[in-house]
Write an enzyme that holds these catalytic residues in place. Structure first.
Site, short mmCIF file in Angstrom:
data_model
loop_
_atom_site.label_atom_id
_atom_site.label_comp_id
_atom_site.label_asym_id
_atom_site.label_seq_id
_atom_site.Cartn_x
_atom_site.Cartn_y
_atom_site.Cartn_z
N GLU A 7 8.16 -1.49 8.99
CA GLU A 7 9.00 -1.37 7.79
C GLU A 7 9.24 -2.73 7.15
O GLU A 7 9.23 -2.86 5.93
CB GLU A 7 10.35 -0.72 8.14
CG GLU A 7 10.25 0.77 8.40
CD GLU A 7 9.83 1.57 7.16
OE1 GLU A 7 10.05 1.10 6.04
OE2 GLU A 7 9.24 2.65 7.34
N GLN B 157 7.77 -4.83 -0.01
CA GLN B 157 7.09 -5.67 -1.01
C GLN B 157 5.60 -5.89 -0.73
O GLN B 157 5.01 -6.83 -1.25
CB GLN B 157 7.71 -7.07 -1.13
CG GLN B 157 9.17 -7.16 -0.89
CD GLN B 157 9.96 -6.97 -2.16
OE1 GLN B 157 9.40 -6.75 -3.21
NE2 GLN B 157 11.27 -7.02 -2.05
N LEU C 94 1.41 -13.47 3.59
CA LEU C 94 2.03 -12.18 3.26
C LEU C 94 3.13 -12.33 2.21
O LEU C 94 3.51 -11.36 1.56
CB LEU C 94 2.61 -11.58 4.55
CG LEU C 94 2.84 -10.08 4.63
CD1 LEU C 94 1.62 -9.30 4.20
CD2 LEU C 94 3.21 -9.69 6.06
N GLY C 95 3.63 -13.55 2.02
CA GLY C 95 4.67 -13.78 1.00
C GLY C 95 6.05 -13.33 1.45
O GLY C 95 6.21 -12.77 2.54
N TYR D 288 18.05 1.08 3.05
CA TYR D 288 16.76 1.77 3.05
C TYR D 288 16.06 1.63 4.42
O TYR D 288 15.63 2.62 5.01
CB TYR D 288 15.84 1.22 1.93
CG TYR D 288 14.42 1.55 2.22
CD1 TYR D 288 13.94 2.82 1.94
CD2 TYR D 288 13.58 0.64 2.86
CE1 TYR D 288 12.65 3.18 2.28
CE2 TYR D 288 12.29 0.99 3.20
CZ TYR D 288 11.83 2.26 2.91
OH TYR D 288 10.57 2.62 3.27
N ASP E 20 13.88 4.58 -2.01
CA ASP E 20 13.16 3.39 -2.47
C ASP E 20 12.59 3.70 -3.86
O ASP E 20 12.90 4.74 -4.44
CB ASP E 20 12.05 2.98 -1.47
CG ASP E 20 10.86 3.93 -1.51
OD1 ASP E 20 11.00 5.05 -2.05
OD2 ASP E 20 9.78 3.55 -1.02
N CYS F 266 -0.26 18.72 -8.87
CA CYS F 266 1.01 18.48 -8.16
C CYS F 266 1.66 19.79 -7.68
O CYS F 266 1.87 20.70 -8.48
CB CYS F 266 1.96 17.75 -9.10
SG CYS F 266 3.61 17.60 -8.44
N SER G 38 7.80 -12.80 -7.54
CA SER G 38 8.52 -11.69 -8.18
C SER G 38 9.37 -12.12 -9.37
O SER G 38 9.41 -11.42 -10.37
CB SER G 38 9.38 -10.97 -7.15
OG SER G 38 10.27 -11.89 -6.57
S1 SF4 Z 1 4.56 17.19 -12.11
FE1 SF4 Z 1 3.97 15.09 -12.44
S2 SF4 Z 1 5.86 14.02 -12.86
FE2 SF4 Z 1 6.41 15.96 -11.94
S3 SF4 Z 1 6.60 15.55 -9.76
FE3 SF4 Z 1 4.53 16.22 -10.11
S4 SF4 Z 1 3.34 14.35 -10.41
FE4 SF4 Z 1 5.51 13.82 -10.67
#
Ligand code: SF4
Length: 344
Positions: free
Chosen positions: A34, A39, A77-78, A113, A131, A195, A293
């Site tokens: 973690e 970053q 690694l920064g 987190y 996050d 999705c 950054s």
């Molecule tokens: S539909 Fe698009 S914007 Fe909505 S959760 Fe899925 S990937 Fe993300």
């Protein structure tokens, strides 16, 4: 209708990335992963994780190492404060990784987190992570327009994340939503057509995917101008260990003069003269741009020849040029030394 959590967990069971820290429940190794991944991209962090886990397999082995060695392992690694905090935290453990959320949260370098990630993954405790990936997924799926970097926004997103957490598989759920944000609901060009949450995604329905999440502040970027001077004193050179309160604390570097503007004649300035008097330095590497950054550093490297009778300036080590690779240096210094073909 399936819950938000079970859709994400189904997706995760099919698509999760096979990563070395996902094969362990050892809280120490999960903590290590973690901290390395804060970053840092997974592809870059992987190699560092494997090397760290091999060299420092237990809290005790890390606590007993010197800070210089830990920084050397971290080189490239920064965000070096992570390595210093890692080392300090290992020393505070007395060989045993904490078992409670409060104990984990109290470790140096561990915020809300990271504590939630470690406790949910290693101990199956019901703490939700929030996050950048989680903010994005929640803002889009639930159409939340409140700024994620406002105090109110932080509270709202935290509550929402905690409410959605899967009580039976909190560790997997947390990793699922973060992976989903990194792989499907990405900042740019999310894969909305493929999705599994598309049907319930408010941002998609309202055509606001690109607007969400909302952020209040733009990060202010400042520029700095560094002029490194490589000292050639026979086979030796000078190195300096950076002090606290600035970037690259405790890393080594050649003598450095900083100027306020790129045009400033720093070779005629007091800082240079204090070190080298009237001796001339020749430019070996013209300015290179190095992006961090919150700032951009423009750095060049010159070289100065010194007779062996010249005393080493206070605060510097005189080391053989061949020994430079033994010292932890920033990636910028490494780049400049490589370009100048000295010491590396
Ligand atoms: S539909 Fe698009 S914007 Fe909505 S959760 Fe899925 S990937 Fe993300």
């Amino acid at each position: 209708m399936k819950s938000f959590a079970s859709i994400l967990l189904d997706w995760y069971d099919q698509h999760k990335r096979d990563l070395p820290w996902r094969h362990t429940r050892d809280p120490y190794l999960i903590w290590l992963s973690e901290i390395i991944l804060q970053q840092t991209r997974v592809a870059q962090g992987m190699e560092y994780y494997l090397r760290f886990a091999k060299r420092f397999p237990t809290p005790l082995s890390l606590a007993e190492a010197s800070e210089d060695e830990v920084l050397k392992y971290w080189q490239g690694l920064g965000y070096y404060s992570r390595a210093r905090n890692l080392h300090a935290a290992a020393k505070s453990m007395a060989g045993v990784f904490p078992r409670s959320y409060e104990g984990v949260r109290a470790l140096k370098g561990v915020g809300d987190y990271t504590a939630a990630a470690i406790c949910s993954i290693a101990y199956q405790m019901p703490y939700a992570v929030v996050d950048g990936n989680v903010y994005r997924v929640l803002a889009r799926v639930f159409g939340i327009s409140i700024a994620i970097d406002s105090p109110e926004g932080k509270k709202v997103f935290m509550q929402k994340a905690q409410q959605l957490l899967d009580g039976k598989r909190p560790g997997d759920y947390n990793q699922a939503i973060m992976d989903f944000g990194a792989m499907v609901c990405t900042p740019v060009s999310p894969q909305c057509d493929a999705c599994p949450l598309a049907k319930r995604c408010k941002a998609r329905q309202e055509k606001r995917v690109e607007e969400l999440p909302v952020k209040m502040q733009k990060t202010k970027i400042s520029s700095r101008y560094f002029h490194y001077i490589y000292v050639r004193q026979g086979n030796n050179t000078w190195l300096h260990k950076r002090g606290p309160g600035d970037v690259w604390q405790n890393l080594y570097e050649p003598p450095l003069v900083e100027s306020q503007t790129p045009e400033e004649n720093w070779l005629a300035g007091a800082a240079y003269k204090r070190l080298f008097g009237r001796r001339k330095a020749m430019l070996k590497v013209p300015p290179v741009k190095h992006v961090l950054s919150h700032r951009v550093i423009y750095a060049d490297l010159s070289e100065v020849d010194l007779p062996s009778s010249c005393p080493v300036a206070e605060g510097f080590l005189c080391v053989s040029a061949k020994e430079i690779p033994q010292y932890a240096v920033s990636r910028l210094v490494q780049k400049l030394l490589e370009k100048a073909k000295v010491g590396i």
